[in-house]
Every structure is written in C-alpha cells, then in structure tokens.
Design an enzyme around this catalytic site. Sequence first.
Site, PDB file in Angstrom:
ATOM      1  CD  GLN A 129      -3.705  -4.784   6.145  1.00 31.96           C
ATOM      2  OE1 GLN A 129      -3.754  -3.729   5.541  1.00 31.96           O
ATOM      3  NE2 GLN A 129      -4.099  -5.917   5.609  1.00 31.96           N
ATOM      4  CE  LYS A 139      -3.923  -2.378   1.994  1.00 30.17           C
ATOM      5  NZ  LYS A 139      -4.550  -2.906   3.203  1.00 30.17           N
ATOM      6  CG  ASP A 144     -10.225  -0.590   4.774  1.00 26.57           C
ATOM      7  OD1 ASP A 144      -9.839  -1.065   3.694  1.00 26.57           O
ATOM      8  OD2 ASP A 144      -9.583  -0.692   5.843  1.00 26.57           O
TER       9      ASP A 144
HETATM   10  N1  GUN Z   1      -6.977  -7.164   5.679  1.00 26.10           N
HETATM   11  C1  GUN Z   1      -7.189  -7.885   4.548  1.00 26.10           C
HETATM   12  N2  GUN Z   1      -7.822  -7.128   3.627  1.00 26.10           N
HETATM   13  C2  GUN Z   1      -8.001  -5.905   4.180  1.00 26.10           C
HETATM   14  C3  GUN Z   1      -8.583  -4.696   3.705  1.00 26.10           C
HETATM   15  O1  GUN Z   1      -9.091  -4.589   2.581  1.00 26.10           O
HETATM   16  N3  GUN Z   1      -8.561  -3.660   4.578  1.00 26.10           N
HETATM   17  C4  GUN Z   1      -8.043  -3.757   5.817  1.00 26.10           C
HETATM   18  N4  GUN Z   1      -8.088  -2.695   6.609  1.00 26.10           N
HETATM   19  N5  GUN Z   1      -7.492  -4.861   6.281  1.00 26.10           N
HETATM   20  C5  GUN Z   1      -7.469  -5.938   5.456  1.00 26.10           C
END
Ligand code: GUN
Length: 281
Positions: free
Chosen positions: A97, A53, A120
């Site tokens: 995350q 990211k 998200d």
């Molecule tokens: N963990 C796995 N996929 C995601 C996601 O799309 N967003 C977040 N915040 N955590 C994740």
Amino acid sequence: MAIVIDGNKIAQDIRNEVRQSVLNFKMEKGFVPGLAVILVGDDHASKIYVGKKKQDCAEVGFLSREYKLSAETSEEKLVSIIRELNNDKLIHGILVQLPVPKHIRPDNIIEAIDPHKDVDGFHPYNVGRLVAGRPCHPSCTPYGIMELFDRSGIELSGKEAVVVGRSNIVGKPMSFMLLSRNATVTICHTKTKDLAAVTRRADILVAAAGRAQMIKGDMVKDGVVVVDVGTNRLDDGKLVGDVDFAAVSEKASYITPVPGGVGPMTRAILLKNTLNAALAY
Ligand code: GUN
C-alpha cells in the site's frame, strides 16, 4: 442532464464474475488465488483501504494475507518480506500500500516485486508491456475506467480523449490504454498553458490531477463523457472529485460521481488482476 455511471454497481458485477471464476478455479486446481497486502506505518486512509481489500478478498473467495509493519521498518526488511512472498506458492498477488514512509524508496519496493505477482501493475515490466500492447497486469485505476467505458457502451475509437494529470499510476497508463483503443489522446499537466482550450476539445475527459473541483462547467463541451478520478477532502470534510459535478453534469452525456464512480473500480480490478495472476501461475 448526464447519465451518472454507477461504479458501485459495475464493480459489484466484476466481483460476482471473479467469484464465479474462483469457484471454477478451485474445482480445477484444488486451491484458490492468494493476495498479500502489506501496510507500512499507520496512515489512516491506507488502513481503511487495506481493510476494504481484505473484505473484497473474502467476498470473492481468495486467500488473503495482511502484513502490518511499523513505520520504522527498514527498506531492507520490507524487500526481504517481498522476496519471501515472491517464492510463496500460495500467494499470486503482492500489493504494498502506497504511500510508504519517507525513508523507503517506493521504486525500490515496486521493483522488488515479481512482475507476475505485481497486481497493481506498477512494475516497469508491466508498464513497458502495457505501452507495447503486450499482455500484462494493467494499472488498476485506468483499467477500471476502461471497464466503465465498455460496460456503459461508450465508443472510444476516433474520439478526442483528454487526460488531465500525468501520474505513473493513472494519467500515463490511462493515456496509453485510450491510445490502444484508437482515441486521439492529449495529456495535460500543471505546465499546460491554456487548459480550458484543450479540455473543451474533449469527447472523453479524464480528470486525474488531484485538485478539488478544478474542471468547471465552461471547460467542457456539450455531450462530453467525463471521468472523475479525484478524491479530495474539503475543509468541511466533504469528499469531492476534480470535477465541479453540479455544473459539468449539466453539459455531459455521461459522468462518474465521487464517491461511487472510479474508486470502487480500482479495487475490483485488483481482484481481476490477482485472479489472472493465479490463472497464469
Ligand atoms: N494507494 C492509493 N492507491 C493505491 C493503489 O492502487 N495501490 C497501492 N499499492 N497503493 C495505493
């Protein structure tokens, strides 16, 4: 034989569009969109996702800020960091995350984030607005899948769409997005009695159950469009989806591969949501 949808290529197209928009944004406003990513603990896969990211942010010209917190961080401490970021003028998107360590309740964390910075799309404010068909930050994975349909010229209106899996992150929002585009939607889950009878009706099949290769060739009809959200690691280390790709691709008209299908799209949409959050700021 199915057309294999190239998620890496479509995600790259989206990053290029976002990068162009950031150049215009910067000229007009004098600053760039900012994304804060918070990682709690040292889950190996999460560390890799967070690293990617950060790399994505650099590619499109975002400001990115990374918070790496120890696994012992308290829920109160995490919430107080989120509150600071909610008030930080340079930050337009906040992502914690998941999963977080067991002593932290994920719902409390999600609800601490300012919904306008919830890139998200997990906050009940955004979920509610999605269901109501109002502008919102949509959940990244299902929105990425909608982009795969649209950019591949796949028609949804009037189609039988079957979603396997009912998670808050994928299955439920996916179903509402398909409904909003006039598909007839069925959601299947672990208690569904005759799964194959339902999946065989699908014109559009989204597999998001988290069970390796569970969608077999005899569970789909000819010409189906198949989207595979699964990422499952087999004992031999191989990464596979929820779909038996070799068998299902014989019958499908379109199919997404694992890896290189849905995965790259989730990250690309996160950038799009962050840009939109900054535009609305
Ligand atoms: N963990 C796995 N996929 C995601 C996601 O799309 N967003 C977040 N915040 N955590 C994740």
